[in-house]
Design a protein around this motif. Structure first.
Motif: not given
Length: 263
Positions: A24-36
């Motif tokens: 379900d979460y394989s499409g997370l982007t670099e920016e999303q992960i950095r923000s999390l």
């Protein structure tokens, strides 16, 4: 995307974990992960991990640094994801999983996770210091009074020096408290700051400051976030094998967050 997350820490080295066995979460982007991972605008963590399905293994560990980029091996992260796997129902007497640096074994006993690290062929002398790879590249420097050192300033100097700026390196400052006890503080690339603990870093320090020339070594490590133990064999040729990193891995909390708010 609504993301169900779990927060874990191993001696203060903290991580966001998600169960991605359904993809379900394989499409997370670099920016999303950095923000999390951002401590002011997100959940806050030193790193982010996906627990994936992997044929022939109990699971796959995919690790991202706090800057959102996929990282190399993380020792405390490896211990935390083993505890997370157990908490998610993957119950094994011994775990076999794969990470970016290859296969790993792990066990859980008396509330602590022991993780087998990759073998290390050699330690490279660099000026008066040492460089080695324990799944991630590490620079190890001796300091007589490490608790009064400006780790951010001194670590940044080495991490962004001409020799290491492009690939990046983690920088460990080590005080030998006793022959078998070290105090270690680490500046981590990807976080670009000091962390409370670094599993591959304390492993590197323990290998550099062995107390038995040949054979079994057990080294106790004190970090800002707590205590770890590294045990291993040092061979006559200067290589190291059967390396195990042991310490706590604790669930802090769980929740959900809209990842679309962080893209």
């Amino acid at each position: 995307m609504n993301l169900a997350f779990y927060k874990y820490q191993g001696t203060g080295n903290d991580f966001i974990l998600v169960d991605n066995r359904e993809g379900d979460y394989s499409g997370l982007t670099e920016e999303q992960i950095r923000s999390l991972c951002d401590r002011r605008f997100g959940i806050g963590a030193d790193g982010f991990m996906l627990l994936n399905e992997k044929e022939d293994y109990d699971f796959e560990m995919v690790y991202y640094n706090a800057d959102g980029r996929e990282g190399s091996m993380c020792g405390n992260g490896g211990r935390c994801i083993v505890q997370f796997a157990s908490d998610r129902g993957i119950k094994k007497p011994a775990y076999h999983f794969i990470a970016t640096d290859g296969p790993h074994e792990a066990t859980i006993e008396d509330g602590e996770v022991s993780l087998k690290m990759k073998d290390v062929e050699s330690i490279q002398a660099y000026r008066t210091d040492s460089v080695l790879n324990t799944g991630s590249p590490h620079y190890v420097q001796l300091d007589p009074d490490v608790m009064h050192l400006d780790v951010f300033k001194e670590g940044q100097k080495i991490r962004y020096s001409k020799e290491f700026a492009e690939q990046g390196i983690n920088v460990n400052f080590v005080q030998v408290k006793e022959p078998d006890t070290l105090i270690v503080r680490t500046y981590e690339r990807g976080v670009e700051n000091e962390t409370y603990s670094c599993g591959t870093g304390v492993t590197a320090a323990a290998l550099v400051y062995y107390h038995n020339d040949n054979g079994f070594n057990s080294v106790n490590i004190e970090t800002l976030g707590g205590k770890l133990n590294v045990r291993y064999r040092r061979e006559p040729d200067g290589s190291f094998n059967n390396i195990w990193l042991k310490g706590p891995a604790v669930k802090v909390f769980e929740g959900s967050i809209s990842a679309t708010d962080h893209d």
